[in-house]
Design an enzyme around this catalytic site. Structure first.
Site, PDB file in Angstrom:
ATOM      1  N   GLY A  13       0.832  -1.210   0.000  1.00  0.00           N
ATOM      2  CA  GLY A  13       0.000   0.000   0.000  1.00  0.00           C
ATOM      3  C   GLY A  13       0.856   1.245   0.000  1.00  0.00           C
ATOM      4  N   GLU A  39      14.224  -4.917  12.819  1.00  0.00           N
ATOM      5  CA  GLU A  39      13.402  -4.947  14.018  1.00  0.00           C
ATOM      6  C   GLU A  39      12.987  -3.527  14.369  1.00  0.00           C
ATOM      7  OE1 GLU A  39      13.178  -6.774  18.460  1.00  0.00           O
ATOM      8  OE2 GLU A  39      15.107  -6.904  17.428  1.00  0.00           O
ATOM      9  N   ASP A  68       8.150   5.561   8.632  1.00  0.00           N
ATOM     10  CA  ASP A  68       7.391   4.843   9.642  1.00  0.00           C
ATOM     11  C   ASP A  68       6.146   5.670   9.887  1.00  0.00           C
ATOM     12  OD1 ASP A  68       7.542   2.417  11.249  1.00  0.00           O
ATOM     13  OD2 ASP A  68       7.352   3.759  12.966  1.00  0.00           O
ATOM     14  N   ASP A 160      -7.513   2.536   6.976  1.00  0.00           N
ATOM     15  CA  ASP A 160      -8.287   3.472   6.140  1.00  0.00           C
ATOM     16  C   ASP A 160      -9.807   3.295   6.224  1.00  0.00           C
ATOM     17  OD1 ASP A 160      -6.139   4.947   5.296  1.00  0.00           O
ATOM     18  OD2 ASP A 160      -5.897   3.897   3.393  1.00  0.00           O
ATOM     19  N   ARG A 186       1.059  10.671   4.598  1.00  0.00           N
ATOM     20  CA  ARG A 186       2.152  10.229   3.728  1.00  0.00           C
ATOM     21  C   ARG A 186       2.384  11.229   2.590  1.00  0.00           C
ATOM     22  NH1 ARG A 186       0.420   5.808   3.576  1.00  0.00           N
ATOM     23  NH2 ARG A 186       1.762   5.056   5.244  1.00  0.00           N
TER      24      ARG A 186
HETATM   25  P1  ITT Z   1       7.428  -1.179   6.383  1.00  0.00           P
HETATM   26  O1  ITT Z   1       7.947  -1.131   7.796  1.00  0.00           O
HETATM   27  O2  ITT Z   1       8.036  -2.258   5.545  1.00  0.00           O
HETATM   28  O3  ITT Z   1       7.480   0.162   5.695  1.00  0.00           O
HETATM   29  P2  ITT Z   1       4.879  -1.617   7.741  1.00  0.00           P
HETATM   30  O4  ITT Z   1       3.501  -1.940   7.292  1.00  0.00           O
HETATM   31  O5  ITT Z   1       5.490  -2.474   8.815  1.00  0.00           O
HETATM   32  O6  ITT Z   1       5.856  -1.545   6.448  1.00  0.00           O
HETATM   33  P3  ITT Z   1       4.907   0.634   9.583  1.00  0.00           P
HETATM   34  O7  ITT Z   1       5.778  -0.077  10.568  1.00  0.00           O
HETATM   35  O8  ITT Z   1       5.213   2.059   9.262  1.00  0.00           O
HETATM   36  O9  ITT Z   1       4.906  -0.115   8.171  1.00  0.00           O
HETATM   37  O10 ITT Z   1       3.418   0.478  10.086  1.00  0.00           O
HETATM   38  C1  ITT Z   1       2.465   1.271   9.572  1.00  0.00           C
HETATM   39  C2  ITT Z   1       1.103   0.702   9.913  1.00  0.00           C
HETATM   40  O11 ITT Z   1       0.264   1.819  10.226  1.00  0.00           O
HETATM   41  C3  ITT Z   1       0.483   0.013   8.720  1.00  0.00           C
HETATM   42  O12 ITT Z   1       0.737  -1.376   8.713  1.00  0.00           O
HETATM   43  C4  ITT Z   1      -0.995   0.381   8.870  1.00  0.00           C
HETATM   44  O13 ITT Z   1      -1.604  -0.520   9.757  1.00  0.00           O
HETATM   45  C5  ITT Z   1      -0.940   1.753   9.534  1.00  0.00           C
HETATM   46  N1  ITT Z   1      -0.951   2.811   8.496  1.00  0.00           N
HETATM   47  C6  ITT Z   1       0.092   3.573   8.086  1.00  0.00           C
HETATM   48  N2  ITT Z   1      -0.262   4.390   7.097  1.00  0.00           N
HETATM   49  C7  ITT Z   1      -1.556   4.135   6.855  1.00  0.00           C
HETATM   50  C8  ITT Z   1      -2.486   4.630   5.927  1.00  0.00           C
HETATM   51  O14 ITT Z   1      -2.141   5.538   5.019  1.00  0.00           O
HETATM   52  N3  ITT Z   1      -3.719   4.172   5.972  1.00  0.00           N
HETATM   53  C9  ITT Z   1      -4.079   3.238   6.869  1.00  0.00           C
HETATM   54  N4  ITT Z   1      -3.258   2.676   7.754  1.00  0.00           N
HETATM   55  C10 ITT Z   1      -1.994   3.125   7.756  1.00  0.00           C
END
Ligand code: ITT
Length: 201
Positions: A13, A39, A68, A160, A186
């Protein structure tokens, strides 16, 4: 100005949205051939974004963009916060079984904890970092809104479907991708970052 950046994320996403936000910026994004296990044990979003960017930079040796992000709900003491991606699995608020996807389990837990709560204010936040060895930059973006009572819409990812941005009558998952990118945490963080990158010689 930097012409190429490695995009250090495993979240599809995020990749889709960041590629669309960078289109026309003059900066080409490269996806890594393999993902690197990082980690995410930092105490802040910025720390975790920095860790991810540095880990990929050390393998690929090219300027690396990582971010993040997460959903902050003040009435839940700021949770899911830095635990957003694995909120379902942490003890705080009770562990939620994954029936289909982790996103659904996260949503189910958040709706359970928000039941009966009148103050539904929340915000998404992104910290984006570009790491390039001896120099690094970072930028931030926020999107304010409210937690809905039930999931709505099929677009976007993560939380979302249960997040309604301020000034909208639709959930974030009911917005078109361009609409989401125009107002999202973002989108804002990446546009701020692009402005900083343009100032680099
Ligand atoms: P990477 O670390 O590989 O980038 P991740 O999914 O683990 O991927 P994060 O640690 O930054 O990424 O966690 C972000 C979480 O926050 C993500 O899995 C969603 O559950 C939520 N999130 C972040 N941005 C979002 C968005 O635009 N819309 C909805 N949920 C979002």
């Amino acid at each position: 100005m930097l012409e190429k950046l490695l995009l250090a994320t495993t979240n599809k996403g995020k990749i889709r949205e960041i590629e669309s936000i960078f289109r026309g910026s003059g900066i080409e994004l490269i996806l890594p051939e393999k993902s690197i296990e990082v980690e995410e044990d930092g105490k802040t979003f910025l720390e975790n974004a920095y860790k991810k960017a540095k880990a990929y930079y050390e393998v690929y040796k090219i300027p690396t963009l990582a971010e993040d992000s997460g959903l902050v709900v003040p009435i839940l003491d700021g949770y899911p916060g830095i635990y957003s991606s694995r909120f379902y699995s942490i003890e705080w608020g009770g562990i939620e079984e994954v029936e289909d996807t982790k996103d659904r389990a996260n949503i189910k837990k958040l709706l359970r904890l928000m039941a009966g709560k009148e103050d539904r204010r929340a915000y998404f936040i992104t910290f984006a970092v570009v790491y390039m060895g001896d120099v690094g930059i970072w930028a931030q973006g926020i999107c304010k809104g409210y937690i809905l009572y039930e999931a709505r819409g099929e677009g976007g990812f993560g939380y979302d479907p249960i997040f309604q941005p301020e000034g909208y009558e639709r959930s974030m998952a009911e917005l078109k991708e361009e609409e989401k990118n125009a107002i999202s945490h973002r989108g804002r963080a990446m546009r701020n970052l692009i402005e900083l990158l343009k100032r680099l010689k």
